[in-house]
Motif scaffolding. Structure first.
Motif, PDB file in Angstrom:
ATOM      1  N   UNK A 280      44.199  42.646  25.937  1.00 58.20           N
ATOM      2  CA  UNK A 280      44.713  42.780  27.304  1.00 58.20           C
ATOM      3  C   UNK A 280      43.933  43.834  28.078  1.00 58.20           C
ATOM      4  N   UNK A 283      40.482  42.738  29.015  1.00 58.75           N
ATOM      5  CA  UNK A 283      40.493  41.858  30.192  1.00 58.75           C
ATOM      6  C   UNK A 283      40.696  42.683  31.457  1.00 58.75           C
ATOM      7  N   UNK A 284      41.677  43.595  31.409  1.00 58.47           N
ATOM      8  CA  UNK A 284      41.979  44.384  32.604  1.00 58.47           C
ATOM      9  C   UNK A 284      40.744  45.149  33.077  1.00 58.47           C
ATOM     10  N   UNK A 286      37.731  44.375  32.913  1.00 53.39           N
ATOM     11  CA  UNK A 286      36.734  43.534  33.567  1.00 53.39           C
ATOM     12  C   UNK A 286      37.284  42.818  34.796  1.00 53.39           C
ATOM     13  N   UNK A 287      38.539  43.120  35.104  1.00 51.95           N
ATOM     14  CA  UNK A 287      39.150  42.480  36.269  1.00 51.95           C
ATOM     15  C   UNK A 287      39.041  43.398  37.470  1.00 51.95           C
ATOM     16  N   UNK A 288      39.276  42.855  38.666  1.00 49.66           N
ATOM     17  CA  UNK A 288      39.180  43.699  39.861  1.00 49.66           C
ATOM     18  C   UNK A 288      40.000  44.982  39.729  1.00 49.66           C
ATOM     19  N   UNK A 289      41.169  44.894  39.126  1.00 46.42           N
ATOM     20  CA  UNK A 289      42.019  46.083  39.050  1.00 46.42           C
ATOM     21  C   UNK A 289      41.352  47.159  38.188  1.00 46.42           C
ATOM     22  N   UNK A 291      38.114  47.582  37.730  1.00 47.47           N
ATOM     23  CA  UNK A 291      37.012  48.172  38.494  1.00 47.47           C
ATOM     24  C   UNK A 291      37.555  49.115  39.552  1.00 47.47           C
ATOM     25  N   UNK A 292      38.696  48.748  40.131  1.00 48.83           N
ATOM     26  CA  UNK A 292      39.279  49.604  41.163  1.00 48.83           C
ATOM     27  C   UNK A 292      39.701  50.944  40.560  1.00 48.83           C
ATOM     28  N   UNK A 294      38.297  52.522  38.133  1.00 51.97           N
ATOM     29  CA  UNK A 294      37.102  53.345  37.957  1.00 51.97           C
ATOM     30  C   UNK A 294      36.552  53.810  39.297  1.00 51.97           C
ATOM     31  N   UNK A 320      50.667  50.721  33.549  1.00 56.78           N
ATOM     32  CA  UNK A 320      50.156  49.938  32.413  1.00 56.78           C
ATOM     33  C   UNK A 320      49.901  50.849  31.223  1.00 56.78           C
ATOM     34  N   UNK A 413      29.311  47.037  31.743  1.00 56.81           N
ATOM     35  CA  UNK A 413      29.052  45.619  31.523  1.00 56.81           C
ATOM     36  C   UNK A 413      27.823  45.183  32.307  1.00 56.81           C
TER      37      UNK A 413
END
Lengths: 420, 255
Positions: A280, A283-284, A286-289, A291-292, A294, A320, A413
């Motif tokens: 999980x 995935x998070x 690498x997701x927009x959230x 990146x946000x 960081x 989370x 990545x």
């Protein structure tokens, strides 16, 4: 050799002498009813003097020593590992192999080892959760153990008062820890850096003190005992089933009772939970959230100018992270069978934070390694248990001096772009 | 074509007793390059901060496409199509160039937590679109080959261009550039000059510019506002400003 070197060496030796005299040189001893001060034995004095001369000489010849160490060629990790492209192809196989080994391994080793591995897995979960908050979103949280406690007590209380099962409580624990994260996060996320650290530190203590004093509900310092262990589709791992009509694991499969089934089962549950958490979070990230998170750590003002709502992003990281801790807490309560506020003191927060920093902020692999080191080292060094914290501190100092980026620094990545 | 995009009236910003900006009026039409100039400390950046929502103006109205935006939160304003850069480059230094571009598209990309966790086809399509959009703009500013570099490792001029590209992927209507040419060499300034004109002519956006490089300002601006000590001093075309005695006095001092 200049005079400042000599001065430094004398200074360091002097400090060591004072510290050593205070800590080892004199001892308080009870002589029937009176306390007496005793000096150290000759042997101890010899050790102290040797130690001080080592400090003196190493300071005096620090340049030469550094040069000596510099001469030792460092192993080139890049050369040892296969090429990046080959690595990418190997990766699924490697992951599969690791999982298989993790599943087979517990059947070959002793109960104690499996139990220790389970504890390590709990710390891995906690480390991964805190990594979201500290490593990715850059919010320094010193009270992370509070969410761990919330998760553990949620399961313990629900199991005690309502007899709910582990599997039903797992999501509830995570959700409740998340809502605590949300409630705490809402007012305090405006704060930055040091201020946030202090508030979270306070929150951690509030939860612990609350659990300690709310005796009617939580049992106070006596804690809660007899928490039900997880079951396998309703099969218990006890010698005798607690409820009428329920059967136990060994009866169902017609095996002899062995207490190691329970330990191995707990371990396997932990492996399952850790794999879920890793997937999980992976995935998070690498997701927009992800990146946000960081981006917010890197530059908050730029984020605001690009239309990112910082409150929501910070809250999501906090929530989370907290839910992961709740997850781990629920499992911890089930494994221990007994919890008390003693398990959720500040030092736990510090250890989890140390795992994140040692492993390398933001790096999942690093955190897994650091969690393994941080739980196994103290066990190996049982004889030195008095000096555990000393070793701990030393490890931190050495790491931060030579590898401030952590054991395995986070790798960015590599996103493939179609050339237009 | 010459519709009014941004209309600022009587913008005032006080910090306690200090009046940083006093009754500034600005008008930006569609597809126009408008510059704000003034001596150091005149309050130009404060005007920018008020427009982009970093400060809430004490008085005055800011209308974007006849909609009042004064008092809105910064992220709400940027979502309405008004995006800015900063005097000192503000990139996500440790993230790669392409990641910087993807963060800027957060709003378009961040649809549903679960679709992302499960990698649904819809999510994949959105992500692919975002990557292509990012690649398009990186190519536009000549940074495509650096896509997987860490942003902090780029040369200064490239960082400036990346910042502009990062604004552009948010699909703004008004781009505000705060001293984009600061620290650039003459060659890079010329490229920037061409880029800004291209943004206006090909991508049909308006640009509000704060700049000290007078040759850049005079060369590309459709309209120029001069601010001195927080108060509007003059406005007009480049020719009018060059000949304005008040402006010369403000810059060079009294004789």
């Amino acid at each position: 050799m200049n005079s400042s070197k000599l001065y430094n060496a004398f200074f360091a030796a002097g400090i060591s002498l004072i510290l050593a005299c205070l800590m080892i040189g004199v001892k308080l001893d009870t002589d029937s009813t009176v306390l007496t001060v005793k000096g150290a034995t000759t042997e101890q004095w010899m050790w102290i003097l040797t130690g001080i001369s080592v400090v003196f000489l190493s300071q005096l010849f620090s340049t030469q020593i550094d040069a000596l160490f510099g001469a030792i060629p460092k192993p080139n990790i890049q050369k040892i590992l296969p090429e990046e492209r080959k690595m990418a192809a190997l990766k699924p196989w490697l992951i599969a192999a690791v999982i298989v080994v993790m599943l087979i391994w517990p059947f070959m080793v002793s109960r104690g080892t499996v139990d220790l591995a389970t504890l390590t897995l709990i710390y891995i979960m906690l480390g991964l959760g805190l990594n979201i908050v500290v490593g990715l979103a850059g919010l320094l949280d010193l009270g992370f153990v509070a969410f761990y406690a919330v998760g553990a007590y949620t399961y313990a209380l629900l199991s005690q008062y309502f007899g709910m099962s582990f599997w039903a409580c797992l999501p509830i624990s995570a959700a409740l820890a998340a809502s605590f994260g949300f409630l705490l996060g809402f007012p305090v996320l405006r704060l930055r850096g040091d201020y946030l650290a202090i508030v979270t530190l306070g929150f951690g203590e509030i939860i612990r003190i609350l659990l300690n004093n709310w005796t009617s509900l939580t049992g106070g310092p006596n804690g809660i005992s007899g928490i039900a262990k997880p079951t396998l589709f309703g099969l218990e791992f006890n010698r005798k089933a607690k409820e009428e009509g329920a059967s136990t694991f060994h009866e169902y499969f017609g095996m002899d009772y062995s207490s190691s089934y329970k330990v191995i089962f707990l371990y396997l549950v932990a492996v399952l939970l850790v794999i879920c958490v890793i997937y999980l979070i992976n995935r998070l990230m690498r997701m927009p959230i992800g990146r946000a998170w960081e981006a917010l750590r890197e530059d908050e003002i730029a984020c605001r100018s690009l239309g990112l709502n910082r409150t929501i992003i910070k809250l999501s990281a906090f929530t989370i992270g907290a839910s992961t801790a709740g997850f781990a807490g629920c499992f911890f309560a089930a494994r221990q069978g007994f919890i008390s506020p003693e398990s959720f003191v500040f030092i736990e927060s510090a250890i989890i934070l140390a795992i994140v920093v040692l492993g390398g902020m933001g790096s999942q692999m690093g955190i897994i390694f650091a969690a393994i080191i941080m739980t196994i080292l103290p066990e190996l060094a049982r004889e030195f248990s008095e000096y555990r914290m000393l070793l701990f501190g030393l490890l931190m100092v050495v790491m931060m001096r030579w590898r401030p980026q952590g054991l395995i620094p986070m790798k960015r990545p590599n996103l493939e772009l179609k050339q237009q | 074509m010459s519709q009014l995009l941004l209309d600022v009236n009587g913008l005032t910003m006080r910090f306690g007793g200090l009046v940083a900006v006093n009754g500034v009026n600005l008008k930006v039409k569609n597809r126009q390059i408008v510059s704000v100039i003034g001596p150091n400390g005149a309050g130009k950046t404060t005007v920018f901060n008020c427009l982009s929502g970093f400060y809430i103006p004490t008085e005055g109205s800011v209308m974007l496409k006849s909609e009042q935006i004064a008092g809105l939160k910064d992220y709400q304003i940027s979502r309405k199509g008004l995006v800015r850069t900063f005097q000192h480059v503000r990139l996500f230094q440790k993230m790669t160039v392409i990641e910087n571009m993807l963060v800027a598209q957060h709003r378009h990309l961040n649809t549903n937590l679960f679709s992302g966790l499960l990698k649904t086809p819809n999510y994949r399509r959105l992500e692919k679109d975002a990557m292509e959009h990012a690649a398009h703009w990186l190519k536009e500013v000549g940074l495509l080959e650096y896509a997987n570099r860490e942003a902090g490792n780029l040369a200064y001029g490239q960082q400036r261009r990346l910042e502009i590209a990062r604004c552009m992927v948010t699909q703004p209507e008004l781009l505000m550039l705060d001293e984009p040419a600061a620290g650039l060499n003459p060659n890079e300034t010329k490229e920037l000059d061409e880029l800004i004109i291209k943004l206006r002519d090909e991508h049909e956006i308006s640009i509000l510019l704060i700049e000290h490089d007078m040759s850049l300002v005079m060369g590309i601006s459709d309209h120029i506002y001069v601010i001195a000590q927080g108060t509007p001093l003059a406005n007009g075309t480049a020719e009018q400003i060059k000949g304005n005695p008040d402006v010369i006095k403000a810059y060079l001092g009294e004789e």
